[in-house]
Design an enzyme around this catalytic site. Structure first.
Site, PDB file in Angstrom:
ATOM      1  N   GLY A  13       0.764  -1.231   0.000  1.00 37.33           N
ATOM      2  CA  GLY A  13       0.000   0.000   0.000  1.00 37.33           C
ATOM      3  C   GLY A  13       0.798   1.287   0.000  1.00 37.33           C
ATOM      4  O   GLY A  13       0.282   2.320   0.416  1.00 37.33           O
ATOM      5  N   ASN A  15       1.627   3.110  -2.574  1.00 31.13           N
ATOM      6  CA  ASN A  15       0.955   4.052  -3.475  1.00 31.13           C
ATOM      7  C   ASN A  15      -0.345   4.561  -2.856  1.00 31.13           C
ATOM      8  O   ASN A  15      -0.691   5.732  -3.010  1.00 31.13           O
ATOM      9  CB  ASN A  15       0.690   3.415  -4.840  1.00 31.13           C
ATOM     10  CG  ASN A  15       1.925   3.426  -5.709  1.00 31.13           C
ATOM     11  OD1 ASN A  15       2.539   4.457  -5.917  1.00 31.13           O
ATOM     12  ND2 ASN A  15       2.296   2.258  -6.212  1.00 31.13           N
ATOM     13  N   ARG A  91      -6.082  -7.960  -9.027  1.00 27.25           N
ATOM     14  CA  ARG A  91      -7.240  -8.581  -9.676  1.00 27.25           C
ATOM     15  C   ARG A  91      -7.582  -7.740 -10.885  1.00 27.25           C
ATOM     16  O   ARG A  91      -7.534  -6.513 -10.824  1.00 27.25           O
ATOM     17  CB  ARG A  91      -8.456  -8.616  -8.752  1.00 27.25           C
ATOM     18  CG  ARG A  91      -8.389  -9.630  -7.660  1.00 27.25           C
ATOM     19  CD  ARG A  91      -8.684 -10.996  -8.228  1.00 27.25           C
ATOM     20  NE  ARG A  91      -8.581 -11.994  -7.187  1.00 27.25           N
ATOM     21  CZ  ARG A  91      -9.043 -13.214  -7.321  1.00 27.25           C
ATOM     22  NH1 ARG A  91      -9.637 -13.592  -8.427  1.00 27.25           N
ATOM     23  NH2 ARG A  91      -8.893 -14.085  -6.358  1.00 27.25           N
ATOM     24  N   HIS A 109       1.345   1.353 -13.258  1.00 30.03           N
ATOM     25  CA  HIS A 109       2.028   0.117 -13.651  1.00 30.03           C
ATOM     26  C   HIS A 109       3.533   0.389 -13.752  1.00 30.03           C
ATOM     27  O   HIS A 109       3.935   1.383 -14.360  1.00 30.03           O
ATOM     28  CB  HIS A 109       1.479  -0.378 -14.991  1.00 30.03           C
ATOM     29  CG  HIS A 109       2.003  -1.715 -15.373  1.00 30.03           C
ATOM     30  ND1 HIS A 109       1.611  -2.872 -14.733  1.00 30.03           N
ATOM     31  CD2 HIS A 109       2.905  -2.083 -16.311  1.00 30.03           C
ATOM     32  CE1 HIS A 109       2.245  -3.899 -15.278  1.00 30.03           C
ATOM     33  NE2 HIS A 109       3.036  -3.453 -16.230  1.00 30.03           N
TER      34      HIS A 109
END
Length: 187
Positions: A13, A15, A91, A109
């Site tokens: 976590g 980010n 997911r 990403h």
């Protein structure tokens, strides 16, 4: 005008924390309303608790994608959520979900997309002995790591060890996600 957002995350976590900190410091015009997590052991849950942000744990073993996403769509519409920020959510969101929030879901990403889509992007870059690596923030569409790029930046990784590469990428992610959110808010 202050926008409402939720963050989806599955792991450490960092980010998520960068977004929350930027929100609290008024660096972005966004209120983080909720964390969605699919991993009950994720450290991001503790970060949310410490930040005073509610967490909704979703169980993909107990419920189907359709059941989970239908519930989330209904809840987000009731909450009047403006944006969804994916921050290490492991997911893939279904096309059904994505179409309900077209151009409202951002993802970060750790590669220079379209290079190294999916998992283990940094490992792939290192294995291929790339001279640079980068970070991309993009809109989410129906395909994996495919939507329109909002912002992208590269860093040179020649001569640095893999631990330093990871650290540099994370630092870039934290800064770039905030820049991307601000860019989207200005559009």
């Amino acid at each position: 005008m202050l926008k409402k957002a939720v963050v989806f995350a599955s792991g450490n976590g960092s980010n998520f924390q960068a977004i929350v900190d930027a929100s609290k410091a008024k660096e972005i015009d966004v209120s983080i309303e909720l964390l969605i997590c699919n991993n009950e052991d994720a450290y991001v849950i503790e970060r949310a608790i410490n930040s005073g942000i509610d967490t909704l744990l979703v169980d993909y073993k107990k419920y189907t994608y359709f059941e989970i996403e239908s519930m989330l769509i209904k809840q987000f519409k009731e909450m009047k959520i403006d944006y969804i920020f994916l921050a290490g959510f492991l997911r893939k969101l279904s096309p059904y979900f994505v179409t309900h929030f077209k151009n409202k879901i951002l993802n970060i990403h750790p590669s220079l997309l379209p290079k190294y889509k999916g998992l283990d992007a940094i490992e792939q870059a290192l294995a291929n002995k790339d001279k640079e690596i980068g970070v991309t923030v993009h809109y989410v569409d129906e395909k994996l790591d495919n939507g329109p790029i909002i912002i992208q930046e590269e860093i040179n990784i020649m001569g640095i060890d893999s631990e330093q590469v990871y650290q540099n990428v994370h630092e870039l992610e934290h800064r770039l996600y905030i820049e991307a959110i601000n860019k989207v808010m200005e559009e």
